[in-house]
Design an enzyme around this catalytic site. Sequence first.
Site, PDB file in Angstrom:
ATOM      1  N   HIS A   5     -13.117   4.594  -3.766  1.00 41.18           N
ATOM      2  CA  HIS A   5     -11.970   3.846  -3.060  1.00 41.18           C
ATOM      3  C   HIS A   5     -12.221   2.320  -3.582  1.00 41.18           C
ATOM      4  O   HIS A   5     -11.085   1.511  -3.718  1.00 41.18           O
ATOM      5  CB  HIS A   5     -12.155   3.968  -1.609  1.00 41.18           C
ATOM      6  CG  HIS A   5     -10.804   3.639  -0.710  1.00 41.18           C
ATOM      7  ND1 HIS A   5      -9.716   4.215  -1.515  1.00 41.18           N
ATOM      8  CD2 HIS A   5     -10.664   3.127   0.443  1.00 41.18           C
ATOM      9  CE1 HIS A   5      -8.873   3.794  -0.463  1.00 41.18           C
ATOM     10  NE2 HIS A   5      -9.376   3.171   0.583  1.00 41.18           N
ATOM     11  N   CYS A  33      -4.106  -1.169  -7.450  1.00 38.11           N
ATOM     12  CA  CYS A  33      -2.961  -1.487  -6.653  1.00 38.11           C
ATOM     13  C   CYS A  33      -2.743  -3.079  -6.495  1.00 38.11           C
ATOM     14  O   CYS A  33      -1.804  -3.622  -6.220  1.00 38.11           O
ATOM     15  CB  CYS A  33      -3.172  -0.639  -5.230  1.00 38.11           C
ATOM     16  SG  CYS A  33      -4.515  -1.034  -4.338  1.00 38.11           S
ATOM     17  N   CYS A  40       0.891  -1.032  -0.172  1.00 43.42           N
ATOM     18  CA  CYS A  40       0.061   0.192   0.011  1.00 43.42           C
ATOM     19  C   CYS A  40       0.800   1.474  -0.102  1.00 43.42           C
ATOM     20  O   CYS A  40       1.840   1.305   0.767  1.00 43.42           O
ATOM     21  CB  CYS A  40      -1.073   0.117   1.208  1.00 43.42           C
ATOM     22  SG  CYS A  40      -1.910   1.531   1.267  1.00 43.42           S
ATOM     23  N   GLU A  73      -1.398   1.500   9.386  1.00 43.62           N
ATOM     24  CA  GLU A  73      -2.655   2.151   9.943  1.00 43.62           C
ATOM     25  C   GLU A  73      -2.539   2.559  11.385  1.00 43.62           C
ATOM     26  O   GLU A  73      -1.879   1.887  12.161  1.00 43.62           O
ATOM     27  CB  GLU A  73      -3.798   0.970   9.795  1.00 43.62           C
ATOM     28  CG  GLU A  73      -4.401   0.935   8.409  1.00 43.62           C
ATOM     29  CD  GLU A  73      -3.528   0.286   7.605  1.00 43.62           C
ATOM     30  OE1 GLU A  73      -2.536  -0.252   7.845  1.00 43.62           O
ATOM     31  OE2 GLU A  73      -3.768   0.443   6.142  1.00 43.62           O
ATOM     32  N   CYS A  80      -4.190   7.183  -1.701  1.00 39.26           N
ATOM     33  CA  CYS A  80      -5.426   7.245  -2.573  1.00 39.26           C
ATOM     34  C   CYS A  80      -6.569   7.638  -1.535  1.00 39.26           C
ATOM     35  O   CYS A  80      -7.423   7.942  -2.093  1.00 39.26           O
ATOM     36  CB  CYS A  80      -5.598   5.970  -3.217  1.00 39.26           C
ATOM     37  SG  CYS A  80      -5.857   4.451  -2.303  1.00 39.26           S
ATOM     38  N   GLU A 130      -6.703  -6.842   4.750  1.00 34.36           N
ATOM     39  CA  GLU A 130      -6.743  -5.505   4.279  1.00 34.36           C
ATOM     40  C   GLU A 130      -7.407  -5.749   2.884  1.00 34.36           C
ATOM     41  O   GLU A 130      -8.386  -5.099   2.595  1.00 34.36           O
ATOM     42  CB  GLU A 130      -5.331  -4.940   3.938  1.00 34.36           C
ATOM     43  CG  GLU A 130      -5.308  -3.704   3.665  1.00 34.36           C
ATOM     44  CD  GLU A 130      -6.057  -3.219   2.617  1.00 34.36           C
ATOM     45  OE1 GLU A 130      -5.281  -3.626   1.449  1.00 34.36           O
ATOM     46  OE2 GLU A 130      -6.976  -1.989   2.493  1.00 34.36           O
ATOM     47  N   TYR A 169      -9.193  -0.828  -5.974  1.00 36.75           N
ATOM     48  CA  TYR A 169      -8.485  -2.444  -5.627  1.00 36.75           C
ATOM     49  C   TYR A 169      -8.173  -3.154  -6.800  1.00 36.75           C
ATOM     50  O   TYR A 169      -7.158  -4.095  -6.606  1.00 36.75           O
ATOM     51  CB  TYR A 169      -9.524  -3.018  -4.657  1.00 36.75           C
ATOM     52  CG  TYR A 169      -9.267  -2.487  -3.197  1.00 36.75           C
ATOM     53  CD1 TYR A 169      -9.606  -1.262  -2.872  1.00 36.75           C
ATOM     54  CD2 TYR A 169      -8.647  -3.314  -2.211  1.00 36.75           C
ATOM     55  CE1 TYR A 169      -9.417  -0.809  -1.830  1.00 36.75           C
ATOM     56  CE2 TYR A 169      -8.257  -2.799  -0.994  1.00 36.75           C
ATOM     57  CZ  TYR A 169      -8.879  -1.578  -0.706  1.00 36.75           C
ATOM     58  OH  TYR A 169      -8.704  -1.040   0.674  1.00 36.75           O
ATOM     59  N   THR A 178      -5.256   4.590   7.267  1.00 39.11           N
ATOM     60  CA  THR A 178      -3.992   4.253   6.377  1.00 39.11           C
ATOM     61  C   THR A 178      -3.095   5.783   6.135  1.00 39.11           C
ATOM     62  O   THR A 178      -3.693   6.732   5.852  1.00 39.11           O
ATOM     63  CB  THR A 178      -4.523   3.726   5.017  1.00 39.11           C
ATOM     64  OG1 THR A 178      -5.296   2.759   5.379  1.00 39.11           O
ATOM     65  CG2 THR A 178      -3.466   3.462   4.301  1.00 39.11           C
TER      66      THR A 178
END
Lengths: 485, 485, 485, 485
Positions: free
Chosen positions: D299, D306, D106, D264, D110, D450, D303, D197
């Site tokens: 969001h 990334c 990560c 996090e 974003c 995650e 996925y 995050t």
Amino acid sequence: MNIRGKKIMMTREEYIASLRKLKPIVYCNGEKIESVVDHPMTKPHVESAGMTYELAHNPEYEDLMTTISHMTGKKINRFTTMQMSTDDLVKKVKMMRMIGQKTGTCFQRCVGLDAMNATYITTYNIDKKFGTEYHERFKKWLEYVQENDLMIAGSMTDVKGDRSKKPSEQADQDLFTRIVEKREDGIVIRGAKAHQTGMVNSHEMLILPTTNLLEDDKAYAVACAIPVDAEGVIHIFGRQTNDQRRLQGDIDTGNAKYAIVGGETLTILEDVFVPWERVFMCGEVEFAQDYVTRFASYHRQNYGGCKVGLSDILIGATALMAEYNGIARASHIKDKLIEMTHLAETMYCCSLACSYDGHKTEAGSYYVNTLLANEVKLNCTRNMYEIARLAHDIAGGFIATLPYETDLNSEEVGHYIKKYFAANPEVETETRIKLARLIENMSGGTALAEAMHGAGSPQAMRIMIYRESNMGHKKELAKDLIDIK
Amino acid sequence: MNIRGKKIMMTREEYIASLRKLKPIVYCNGEKIESVVDHPMTKPHVESAGMTYELAHNPEYEDLMTTISHMTGKKINRFTTMQMSTDDLVKKVKMMRMIGQKTGTCFQRCVGLDAMNATYITTYNIDKKFGTEYHERFKKWLEYVQENDLMIAGSMTDVKGDRSKKPSEQADQDLFTRIVEKREDGIVIRGAKAHQTGMVNSHEMLILPTTNLLEDDKAYAVACAIPVDAEGVIHIFGRQTNDQRRLQGDIDTGNAKYAIVGGETLTILEDVFVPWERVFMCGEVEFAQDYVTRFASYHRQNYGGCKVGLSDILIGATALMAEYNGIARASHIKDKLIEMTHLAETMYCCSLACSYDGHKTEAGSYYVNTLLANEVKLNCTRNMYEIARLAHDIAGGFIATLPYETDLNSEEVGHYIKKYFAANPEVETETRIKLARLIENMSGGTALAEAMHGAGSPQAMRIMIYRESNMGHKKELAKDLIDIK
Amino acid sequence: MNIRGKKIMMTREEYIASLRKLKPIVYCNGEKIESVVDHPMTKPHVESAGMTYELAHNPEYEDLMTTISHMTGKKINRFTTMQMSTDDLVKKVKMMRMIGQKTGTCFQRCVGLDAMNATYITTYNIDKKFGTEYHERFKKWLEYVQENDLMIAGSMTDVKGDRSKKPSEQADQDLFTRIVEKREDGIVIRGAKAHQTGMVNSHEMLILPTTNLLEDDKAYAVACAIPVDAEGVIHIFGRQTNDQRRLQGDIDTGNAKYAIVGGETLTILEDVFVPWERVFMCGEVEFAQDYVTRFASYHRQNYGGCKVGLSDILIGATALMAEYNGIARASHIKDKLIEMTHLAETMYCCSLACSYDGHKTEAGSYYVNTLLANEVKLNCTRNMYEIARLAHDIAGGFIATLPYETDLNSEEVGHYIKKYFAANPEVETETRIKLARLIENMSGGTALAEAMHGAGSPQAMRIMIYRESNMGHKKELAKDLIDIK
Amino acid sequence: MNIRGKKIMMTREEYIASLRKLKPIVYCNGEKIESVVDHPMTKPHVESAGMTYELAHNPEYEDLMTTISHMTGKKINRFTTMQMSTDDLVKKVKMMRMIGQKTGTCFQRCVGLDAMNATYITTYNIDKKFGTEYHERFKKWLEYVQENDLMIAGSMTDVKGDRSKKPSEQADQDLFTRIVEKREDGIVIRGAKAHQTGMVNSHEMLILPTTNLLEDDKAYAVACAIPVDAEGVIHIFGRQTNDQRRLQGDIDTGNAKYAIVGGETLTILEDVFVPWERVFMCGEVEFAQDYVTRFASYHRQNYGGCKVGLSDILIGATALMAEYNGIARASHIKDKLIEMTHLAETMYCCSLACSYDGHKTEAGSYYVNTLLANEVKLNCTRNMYEIARLAHDIAGGFIATLPYETDLNSEEVGHYIKKYFAANPEVETETRIKLARLIENMSGGTALAEAMHGAGSPQAMRIMIYRESNMGHKKELAKDLIDIK
């Protein structure tokens, strides 16, 4: 060139009328079919293909169904266009989902469309390498197709014989379609094409090779166009799940108007003569694999369109059945409907992605992202089965044990069926039975096998995915991250 | 009591002869079937059930097919026995796999067997609580069944109407089978039973309730035995995938001898009189749920037997087809055959486990492990679809497009089909087509829907699994491990 | 022979005391571990194995935990017994589930048990063919193990080097354990064994070959027993997911008492001398494959025992967390708990089935059904991942972002953590965090990788399943049904 | 407004320098972290986020990494832009895959990007309805962000307490972030945000509501911007799988440079004052659901970017390991690599599709297709686990039992490890171990959790999919096809 005068795009009625003028030899169930338009076995397939003509005249779908010919500048049915932009690629998918939502089955006409688009690129590439003139020949024929709004059967799949052998190694040399004679005025071909979707209600067939070829297979590197009623062409109509129900009535067949899948044939080419102007490949084995890959990728692109349209209906039918049965509010029902939707929309995403992420070829037309187009179809070979399974789950066991339509209509026992298959009292039993038959027939044998093998079998996709996966680059990424050489 | 003299176990021929003596009213496709033994729609189901009689006389299978009656000490067909030991429970599963390997389809007779075993326990329990005498009545009837080697249809599933409502809340009170009159000499029942496997070629039906019942549903708490040709009983034969192919020949139907699934009916009970000595439950709503659970668990036990036998054939057929197509050595083929085997043997494991891990009831008979019996069937509702999917994958697209048997046999086009569907040159094309039709029909619509809903729908298993999961104990285990209260 | 006098079965305390007497060389994190009983990295593994001793003295589990030696007639811990009946095979599985429910992790001792049982059969078979006396030797050693209730590490897995080469073809001849010298009084072996479960807290190791061997691999066909602290033996302790959390406290490690998996080592055999009376195979390459298969099958049998015990805890923990979070009644939560249960019980069914369906060997002991034992483990390599996935789903994202235990206990921020990670007000935040850490650690990396590779990798099972699938018989079944040759 | 003069886009070095100027209060493992840039627990996360700055200056990635501000016309880092076109939406996905391929984890930035884009639309909509001026305020702050190339933490997820209750119903009113005071110059907020995050290495946090709100929840309808080191803000750093390995060396941590997931925190808001010009929502409960949906959809879009980049590395690492182990040519290995690729590319397709098929909002910016964005993430919650499972399968059991890096480097036993973990002789053992550690850490606990919960839990997607599925239309399609009303 336009054989019907000014108006290019045929209506459904004109399409049907045009079929009446053709005289293909079609065998079905031990007999010759005199009129594919009228025979109960072929009629629904005609009607389904007819929708590709009908909807082109519906203003609501004009944008999806029609486009402008890049050759003539005239408005044409999208099923005869070359893909000249990303927008064309995307609209093809959206058009297919939409028609699938109307027919609930295969409308057949994409096979020829994809074969034409693959031919457009491959003829360009052959010419570039060998200085041949296939591309111009093809464009002329294509203009003829566009001007007359013809339905073309894409004829790729040979019968293949022993799958472990190349064409020229087969015990019988005819197991792949081949050139048996080259004459001054054209060629003579022999062989058979299997699983020929929409063949008996097409106008012409566009033949292309079915596999990559080696030097010894020169005779098999052939592409050409032939009318479906050319001399030496014989069609044997394949049978489908529950096909004979069509002979008795409309309920038990589920989708009486359009039936299931595409009315496939085994089409025999018994020394068929093809004049040179209709020959688009003749011996160039080097281009066979690329030709096949392009056709396959264009065709795999479609499955997240049409099959998702079909799934929309099946999901809707299943949701309705839950209502009819009084269980629409059960959480497990809702959850299964979500899962069906998820599986369908995932296929749709893949079709959109491979379309949007396509690119322009040297020939000027647009081609899908090969890797992602193969993802579409690989997902389809799983998701359609799971969607069917969930449809069975929700619909209930009676899709497997319902009495005959004739009994439903009989004086002796019809009233029992109506009484005892009642569920939600606000819904007529007959309606509930109709719906059950729709679900049964959309989720059964032939429909599933088509989702598995149409546009190629899963292993074909897996090989393509591996080839396109750029595994070497992925290995470099891993090495870079941890500083190893 | 033995109506046929000394010899208890019928042969296949005697079974068929015994059916000729019965006169059930059976409707099928708008007409009355005069003889279920001879009619092409019902004949293969008769033959399949006939195997349960024939194999009982085969010394090779004596141990699996026969046992000793715990009531009479006589040797009986295992399909009429109570489960009196763990060994009985296990042999039931192994017997079913073995017969499945011979018939490739449902042989129907387990439903009655399971209904009888459930009734044996439940009547015992009712009597214990209410001082009734159902158990002795039932044992008398059971002896009659054993002595005459009868085939019993287990009649549980009511038509159910609106699934969100209890029996007494339905708009039509007949949507669950109920007692409409109690007379001095017996009761009169009305209703309909759906999905009645093997009904038209059974001798009698054993009726039991279909759901748990509340106080208001007293009229629906009924169990009893009725001859299939009792007055007021009308059978409407359900249709299956591709059923009409039976009318034309043997190839296209796939499994011509035994067909698919169990020849299910909708059976109408139009005010049928049942004398008291054949009534085994009458109003004891408290026992309905337990009755249903027992029947369902016994019945779910079977699916890792018969369906695995069927899978053995389907896996074998698929492996053969790979050979016929010349691809038997491809690693992906081998891998898929392993996966099919894995899915089948997992179901078999569950059936064995729930049998071995059963226990003795107060009634003296043995009962399966309920939790594990539900695992059998839940796996079946998934694994059978995946096995079918993999069979489609390997078999190839032609299972969906093959021409008709009549064309294969026609003078005009038969030779084309034989020429062009040839693959491995050592295998006759007709053999390859026969095999394709077997695969097609074993993996199609009705066969799958049966794997889904036979012995109950998945949600029924899930509810049972949750109930039996002892979640409270599991929570305690977690708490203990980390010392929380 | 009994080194501790009359009482055969050690208590947990005696087990720990017995370990203190051994002096194995163990490296961990760059340092030598002086006492495996006391070191925080090894202690929980000692405690977990200790449960196999402790529970044997608990009357509640006497039937599962103990049995009678078929050699001495004395009561022994079940972890030292030969499987002498179907009942033994079944109880082994049930014992393992039960201990798994108490430890929540690997208790290690089954590896040696399975190695001993495989050796019992294989030595019998070697002797029968070659007239050797391995079996009697082994029985003597086995009696010593039983009398002293020893914990034996089953040492099969060699490090294997290049997986595409046989032992004798490796660049380094030591990559499979081999005999480097044969002397009058014994043999000298060299090599390394990887993934050695429970090694550092075992008393002895039983070495066996790891793969089938060819004639050139004679030096690699070796089986023998060695104390864990024999000269030349060096253990290097492997690291696990989150292992260092053990150094700081009890909460973050999840299962502080027993940790995760089995405390595996890489164990180096640096020219270790083994006297002949402890050598059980020496050069008989013909028996290597059978030896490995037997060990693997016995060992795969277990995974539907112990892993289901672990799953019971994980399911319970997840159900509790749903309560703590206030969502226990949500239908999707219940559905996921059912699914987890279903996946676990399916594995359990396979373990029961392969045990119940085992058979007696010529050596007199009982052996599992090989096909079904491989089903156990193949299901495990999938189901355990899916169970973990569903546990993650229900438990919520905080299992990945929770603060440190040190912060929970800190004056500065501990109160914030307690305030803000509160959910259901009736549950203390710390309790909720403990539970989250349990779920996290039971569903994480090492635990999953063990479910994948313990007792062999999936491909090993698939090969065995294919070999045992009797595909030829299945093909015959299909042919018989449709009358083809 | 630009605090750093003319040059807008920071370099990696400038980013790190900018962090040194901030003084956030961060607790980790019982201690305060003085410098997030230097502390071994936070440093790799800084480096990962640093890549979003570094790559923006790399000409190769200029097109993906930078764009032109629609407000200022200046070139900005894409992580600060509003999505002003379809192209922006698509490039966001492609940028994320590319950075994921470089960091293997990560890169955090974003979340703020998506929060800003959601805020842009929602403030516009609130203003339109209520005549407020949030949109202009927000645009001012946004310009400040763009001009200074700030990294913004998107702060949505509240700690939520009892999940069955709304914010105002909780036992502790602070379990959702709320306004505790409205003052003339601004508001005071209290609460805590979980799973934050990239928080500790961000410049500011953008707070938004976490759930739909009812009238009673007015105090919870708050959006605003706060510096990460504002008074009253306290960060507690969460722990990850294997986090402490970072303290010892680079090998065992797998991805030493960038670690796993996003560092996090639980971030406490202890009565934090926010001036009005930084408040973007204050009490408008009607817009909470729409706000959340927009943020979540933007969001979820990511996925398939990334995570596919990460998967590219994991697939590559696994393919490499197969080579190192000598099994790269085994067909089952190739097949599993294809499957991993298939699962990854399917997610990518969904991300592309939801981006290409987005639309322009009234606010002028572009928004993804909500239905398809939810498909991305729902596939992710399954596919990432299956990819990890297959990585484990191929990598082999030693990812769970490898010795410590300290042992690899030790004089006493390092040579044993090097000797015995050798496989393919052309690859150094240490390289093989590094690769194993990379695979282990990319496929372990935190990384999977995650993939499950980041951007929302699966049930959240399912609810959205159902809401967006247009089930009514689907039902109509089914009705139309079979002519029922």
